[in-house]
Design a protein around this motif. Structure first.
Motif, mmCIF file in Angstrom:
data_model
loop_
_atom_site.group_PDB
_atom_site.id
_atom_site.type_symbol
_atom_site.label_atom_id
_atom_site.label_comp_id
_atom_site.label_asym_id
_atom_site.label_seq_id
_atom_site.Cartn_x
_atom_site.Cartn_y
_atom_site.Cartn_z
ATOM 1 N N VAL A 57 3.118 -1.025 4.684
ATOM 2 C CA VAL A 57 4.399 -1.724 4.508
ATOM 3 C C VAL A 57 4.509 -2.888 5.486
ATOM 4 C CG1 VAL A 57 6.907 -1.496 4.587
ATOM 5 C CG2 VAL A 57 5.532 0.374 3.675
ATOM 6 N N ARG A 58 4.086 -2.664 6.702
ATOM 7 C CA ARG A 58 4.150 -3.729 7.721
ATOM 8 C C ARG A 58 3.286 -4.925 7.318
ATOM 9 N NH1 ARG A 58 2.278 -2.530 13.905
ATOM 10 N NH2 ARG A 58 4.440 -2.610 14.614
ATOM 11 N N ALA A 59 2.088 -4.652 6.812
ATOM 12 C CA ALA A 59 1.200 -5.741 6.388
ATOM 13 C C ALA A 59 1.786 -6.479 5.190
ATOM 14 C CB ALA A 59 -0.179 -5.178 6.048
ATOM 15 N N ALA A 60 2.377 -5.729 4.245
ATOM 16 C CA ALA A 60 2.976 -6.347 3.065
ATOM 17 C C ALA A 60 4.178 -7.202 3.443
ATOM 18 C CB ALA A 60 3.385 -5.262 2.066
ATOM 19 N N ALA A 61 4.965 -6.745 4.402
ATOM 20 C CA ALA A 61 6.136 -7.515 4.843
ATOM 21 C C ALA A 61 5.719 -8.832 5.481
ATOM 22 C CB ALA A 61 6.962 -6.684 5.827
ATOM 23 N N GLU A 62 4.683 -8.771 6.294
ATOM 24 C CA GLU A 62 4.214 -9.986 6.966
ATOM 25 C C GLU A 62 3.673 -10.987 5.950
ATOM 26 O OE1 GLU A 62 1.789 -10.995 11.096
ATOM 27 O OE2 GLU A 62 1.391 -9.121 10.022
ATOM 28 N N ARG A 63 3.034 -10.459 4.915
ATOM 29 C CA ARG A 63 2.416 -11.334 3.916
ATOM 30 C C ARG A 63 3.438 -11.916 2.926
ATOM 31 N NH1 ARG A 63 -0.717 -7.827 2.190
ATOM 32 N NH2 ARG A 63 0.192 -7.320 0.171
ATOM 33 N N THR A 64 4.457 -11.145 2.564
ATOM 34 C CA THR A 64 5.377 -11.571 1.497
ATOM 35 C C THR A 64 6.654 -12.227 1.997
ATOM 36 O OG1 THR A 64 6.341 -9.337 1.442
ATOM 37 C CG2 THR A 64 4.538 -9.821 -0.105
ATOM 38 N N ILE A 65 7.265 -11.677 3.038
ATOM 39 C CA ILE A 65 8.550 -12.229 3.502
ATOM 40 C C ILE A 65 8.452 -12.812 4.910
ATOM 41 C CG2 ILE A 65 9.929 -10.741 1.994
ATOM 42 C CD1 ILE A 65 10.484 -8.919 4.374
ATOM 43 N N GLY A 66 7.245 -12.839 5.467
ATOM 44 C CA GLY A 66 7.044 -13.475 6.761
ATOM 45 C C GLY A 66 7.669 -12.746 7.929
ATOM 46 N N MET A 67 7.863 -11.436 7.808
ATOM 47 C CA MET A 67 8.467 -10.647 8.885
ATOM 48 C C MET A 67 7.570 -9.451 9.187
ATOM 49 S SD MET A 67 12.453 -10.745 7.612
ATOM 50 C CE MET A 67 13.144 -10.191 9.171
ATOM 51 N N ARG A 68 7.345 -9.191 10.464
ATOM 52 C CA ARG A 68 6.507 -8.064 10.879
ATOM 53 C C ARG A 68 7.368 -7.071 11.642
ATOM 54 N NH1 ARG A 68 1.226 -6.528 12.115
ATOM 55 N NH2 ARG A 68 0.982 -5.376 14.075
ATOM 56 N N HIS A 69 7.292 -5.803 11.270
ATOM 57 C CA HIS A 69 8.104 -4.770 11.914
ATOM 58 C C HIS A 69 7.726 -4.618 13.386
ATOM 59 C CE1 HIS A 69 8.184 -3.708 7.615
ATOM 60 N NE2 HIS A 69 9.373 -3.197 7.845
ATOM 61 N N ALA A 124 12.082 3.702 2.903
ATOM 62 C CA ALA A 124 12.320 3.582 1.460
ATOM 63 C C ALA A 124 11.000 3.463 0.703
ATOM 64 C CB ALA A 124 13.218 2.389 1.177
ATOM 65 N N ALA A 125 10.101 2.605 1.178
ATOM 66 C CA ALA A 125 8.826 2.409 0.490
ATOM 67 C C ALA A 125 7.962 3.661 0.561
ATOM 68 C CB ALA A 125 8.091 1.215 1.095
ATOM 69 N N THR A 126 7.928 4.298 1.714
ATOM 70 C CA THR A 126 7.113 5.508 1.866
ATOM 71 C C THR A 126 7.605 6.613 0.940
ATOM 72 O OG1 THR A 126 6.679 4.935 4.180
ATOM 73 C CG2 THR A 126 6.254 7.210 3.521
ATOM 74 N N ALA A 127 8.935 6.804 0.883
ATOM 75 C CA ALA A 127 9.492 7.832 0.003
ATOM 76 C C ALA A 127 9.240 7.504 -1.467
ATOM 77 C CB ALA A 127 10.987 7.980 0.265
ATOM 78 N N ALA A 128 9.364 6.228 -1.820
ATOM 79 C CA ALA A 128 9.127 5.827 -3.207
ATOM 80 C C ALA A 128 7.666 6.022 -3.585
ATOM 81 C CB ALA A 128 9.546 4.375 -3.410
ATOM 82 N N LEU A 129 6.750 5.731 -2.668
ATOM 83 C CA LEU A 129 5.329 5.967 -2.936
ATOM 84 C C LEU A 129 5.043 7.455 -3.130
ATOM 85 C CD1 LEU A 129 3.713 3.490 -0.369
ATOM 86 C CD2 LEU A 129 3.663 3.287 -2.873
ATOM 87 N N ALA A 130 5.855 8.294 -2.514
ATOM 88 C CA ALA A 130 5.702 9.744 -2.676
ATOM 89 C C ALA A 130 6.352 10.247 -3.962
ATOM 90 C CB ALA A 130 6.301 10.459 -1.473
ATOM 91 N N GLY A 131 6.922 9.333 -4.759
ATOM 92 C CA GLY A 131 7.495 9.719 -6.046
ATOM 93 C C GLY A 131 8.961 10.075 -6.004
ATOM 94 N N ARG A 132 9.645 9.833 -4.886
ATOM 95 C CA ARG A 132 11.073 10.126 -4.801
ATOM 96 C C ARG A 132 11.887 8.966 -5.366
ATOM 97 N NH1 ARG A 132 11.814 13.721 -0.389
ATOM 98 N NH2 ARG A 132 9.882 14.926 -0.117
ATOM 99 N N ALA A 133 13.026 9.283 -5.989
ATOM 100 C CA ALA A 133 13.983 8.256 -6.404
ATOM 101 C C ALA A 133 14.827 7.905 -5.180
ATOM 102 C CB ALA A 133 14.883 8.775 -7.522
ATOM 103 N N TYR A 148 8.527 -4.992 -1.810
ATOM 104 C CA TYR A 148 8.331 -3.769 -2.591
ATOM 105 C C TYR A 148 7.371 -3.990 -3.752
ATOM 106 C CZ TYR A 148 12.338 -1.810 -0.032
ATOM 107 O OH TYR A 148 13.176 -1.349 0.941
ATOM 108 N N GLU A 149 7.492 -5.133 -4.410
ATOM 109 C CA GLU A 149 6.619 -5.396 -5.563
ATOM 110 C C GLU A 149 5.159 -5.524 -5.130
ATOM 111 O OE1 GLU A 149 8.370 -8.760 -7.493
ATOM 112 O OE2 GLU A 149 9.823 -7.524 -8.609
ATOM 113 N N ALA A 150 4.905 -6.005 -3.918
ATOM 114 C CA ALA A 150 3.532 -6.084 -3.410
ATOM 115 C C ALA A 150 2.923 -4.699 -3.246
ATOM 116 C CB ALA A 150 3.527 -6.823 -2.069
ATOM 117 N N LEU A 151 3.793 -3.676 -3.133
ATOM 118 C CA LEU A 151 3.330 -2.291 -3.008
ATOM 119 C C LEU A 151 3.339 -1.572 -4.351
ATOM 120 C CD1 LEU A 151 5.360 -1.433 0.226
ATOM 121 C CD2 LEU A 151 2.895 -1.831 0.094
#
Length: 627
Positions: A71-83, A116-125, A147-150
């Motif tokens: 998620v951290r890598a995706a955030a840096e790549r898509t929205i220019g923010m790193r956790h 949110a992303a981790t839970a969604a990847l685990a199949g949770r709504a 999120y779409e990058a994931l």
């Protein structure tokens, strides 16, 4: 079919055991334990492998670290923010089912993406629940690329969209919505199901083609992250959510008008106000019976007569225009006392709204018939996984655990806090207080330091605005009348020499960034002109300055006859109001006492609502009806 948790009814022994569990398990939310996730966030796994293992093994430290790295890598790549590392700690607390207390400006919105992303990847709504539609729509749009990058889909539910659009949004992996919208949608689902979801009955009905699953909006209550958790789970939990339909109010309107006439015929000796609740005295009850006797009809019953008149007195004595409500477009619109925002689609129950409409001389709306109701306490306890974020939770940590079984985890700041807290100044009368506020603003304005002034009501903000105009000071005003411009006004509050006057809505969800050169002038200066019933709301206002290591300062300039002190510390307030300037220690003690009493009264009201809601739920379940 419709997953949710069945929150058990608890007895005295259960509560005692829960208290022991709370104290024995404090190590779970310790900073040292939570910070282990930082070391685990090093290498990510392939997306498909991560999905499969999360669904099979759950949120282990190893898998969560891999997900956070992704998620951290995706955030840096898509929205220019790193956790930041502290945001990783906050995300881990959310996955552990805790309330992450993070200082204002520490990036709670970005922190939520980890869980949110981790839970969604685990199949949770996943439901990310915010305090209003604006924030839900803003965050969903801003974070969609991440999120779409994931490989995840994002939905947003806001007021006014049709059932099909709602249903489609709730089918997405991650849904952003406000607390009111999702609660009412849940009640609509309960009406469609005819009560609590019964998995076996639903499966049989689905096989028979009569399940009605296509009418449901949500996919159950699986995983929730509540933003501003203290506001949603504590402050707003005093009022039940009621789904209703309009009925005929022709007969009731005449009765309400009579009730107001009777109420206006009573004097101060006929009622008393304690802890913001109004009660008739013995003399008042006798007076009501005497006045109601000639009217007949519904007025023939003494208890019913007293209830109607007491409600009418409440409308007259306890609800003030421009404080509790606005009159806009010939309609009474409720002001949220905690955020200062308008709630145009909400109404008070038991005829109170209609009584206030008659009091203000506007068109009387129809009586509403209750279809379903639920309290926030009962609703949120039904989530299989509940967590939250806020800047102020420590004061209500005990209640969050007692009601929701949520622990509070205090997350360290990314940079040291440089906020200077000046001593409180307490004056005897409001006139002296406002004079001191103007002087304090002028002093800061001379050196071009931006100032944010917080007020509790629309009326107070407009009074201060009038005083600033008389002093020749330019300013921007933010209250319930200008709520559409909130984000723009608050975002500009850090400009040199800017004076911003705001009600409790100040800065919710919007960062106040300092313009060039403002840090050298001392940063943003915040002035609180009236204490709130809860000290947490005051802390939220002060938290507008000194964010992310910026310099800033704050102070409270108060009066002994302010509403909070006059209501919850009546005798000392009246005595101190005769003084020109109240000694500092005495002033602090006055407001400490008033806030403790106010918070205790609100806590009792929340407990009473939960008990009533549970009892009502039992009765409705016994009768075979839904909530």
């Amino acid at each position: 079919m419709y997953p949710e948790r069945d929150a058990p009814r608890e007895g005295a022994l259960d509560r005692l055991l829960a208290t022991g569990e709370y104290h024995a398990g404090r190590w779970r939310s310790s900073r040292r334990r939570l910070q282990r996730i930082v070391a685990a966030t090093r290498e990510s796994l392939a997306l498909d492998e991560l999905r499969a293992r999360l669904r099979r093994e759950g949120f282990t430290e190893e898998l969560t670290g891999a997900a956070f790295a992704l998620v951290r890598a995706a955030a840096e790549r898509t929205i220019g923010m790193r956790h930041f590392d502290v945001q990783l700690v906050g995300g881990w607390a959310l996955l552990q089912g805790m309330v992450a207390e993070m200082e204002t400006g520490e990036g709670k919105t970005l922190t939520a993406t980890l869980a949110a992303a981790t839970a969604a990847l685990a199949g949770r709504a996943v439901h990310v629940i915010t305090v209003n539609d604006y924030l839900a729509e803003r965050d969903a749009a801003a974070l969609r690329p991440l999120y779409e990058a994931l490989g995840l889909t994002v939905g947003c539910v806001k007021h006014g969209i049709d059932p099909e659009a709602r249903r489609a949004a709730y089918r997405r992996d991650i849904v952003y919505c406000s607390n009111k919208e999702i609660t009412f949608d849940y009640l609509r689902d309960r009406l469609a199901l005819g009560g609590r979801p019964r998995p076996i009955a639903q499966r049989i009905a689905a096989l028979a083609g009569t399940g009605g699953a296509d009418k449901l909006l949500l996919r159950g209550l699986q995983f929730a992250i509540v933003d501003e958790a203290d506001s949603v789970l504590i402050d707003e939990a005093r009022t039940p959510l009621i789904l209703s339909s309009k009925g005929d109010s022709t007969k009731e309107e005449a009765v309400y008008r009579q009730a107001l006439e009777l109420a206006r015929a009573l004097g101060p000796e006929h009622f008393r106000v304690e802890d913001s609740a109004l009660e008739l005295t013995a003399a008042g009850s006798e007076r009501v019976r005497a006045l109601a006797a000639p009217l007949g009809g519904v007025w023939s019953g003494p208890r019913r007569s007293e209830l109607l008149v007491r409600q009418a007195l409440t409308a007259l004595e306890l609800f003030d225009r421009d404080k509790h409500y606005l009159v806009r477009d010939d309609k009474v619109q409720i002001i949220d006392e905690y955020t200062g925002r308008l709630m145009p689609d909400r109404s008070w129950e038991q005829g109170l709204h209609q009584l206030i409409e008659i009091k203000e001389g506007v068109e009387v709306t129809g009586r509403h018939e209750t279809l379903a109701r639920i309290s926030y306490q009962r609703f949120f306890r039904r989530y299989q996984h509940l967590s939250g974020m806020t800047g102020t939770a420590a004061e209500v940590a005990g209640e969050l655990w007692a009601v929701y079984r949520l622990r509070v985890a205090r997350i360290p700041t990314n940079r040291p806090v440089r906020r200077a807290r000046l001593p409180d100044r307490v004056y005897g009368r409001a006139e002296d207080k406002w004079r001191a506020v103007i002087e304090a603003i002028e002093q800061r304005h001379l050196v071009r330091q931006p100032v944010l002034v917080g007020t509790r009501s629309v009326a107070a903000s407009e009074r201060l605005a009038s005083l600033l105009e008389s002093a020749g000071l330019s300013f921007r005003l933010l209250n319930a009348r200008q709520d559409a411009d909130e984000a723009a006004i608050v975002a500009d509050a850090g400009q040199p020499g800017r004076i911003t006057v705001a009600t409790n809505m100040a800065g919710r969800g919007t960062d106040i960034k300092l313009a060039a050169g403002v840090a050298e002038r001392g940063g943003l200066h915040v002035i609180c002109t009236e204490r709130h019933d809860s000290g947490r709301i005051d802390r939220q206002l002060f938290g507008r300055c000194g964010r992310q290591g910026d310099p800033g300062s704050c102070e409270a300039i108060l009066a002994a006859d302010d509403d909070l002190a006059a209501t919850h510390a009546k005798l000392p307030s009246a005595w101190l109001a005769n003084m020109e300037r109240v000694p500092s220690r005495t002033g602090r003690l006055l407001y400490w006492l008033a806030q403790r009493r106010a918070e205790a009264a609100h806590s009792r009201a929340r407990r009473a609502l939960l008990q009533m809601d549970e009892s009502l739920g039992d009765m409705l379940a016994f009768s075979g009806r839904c909530e």
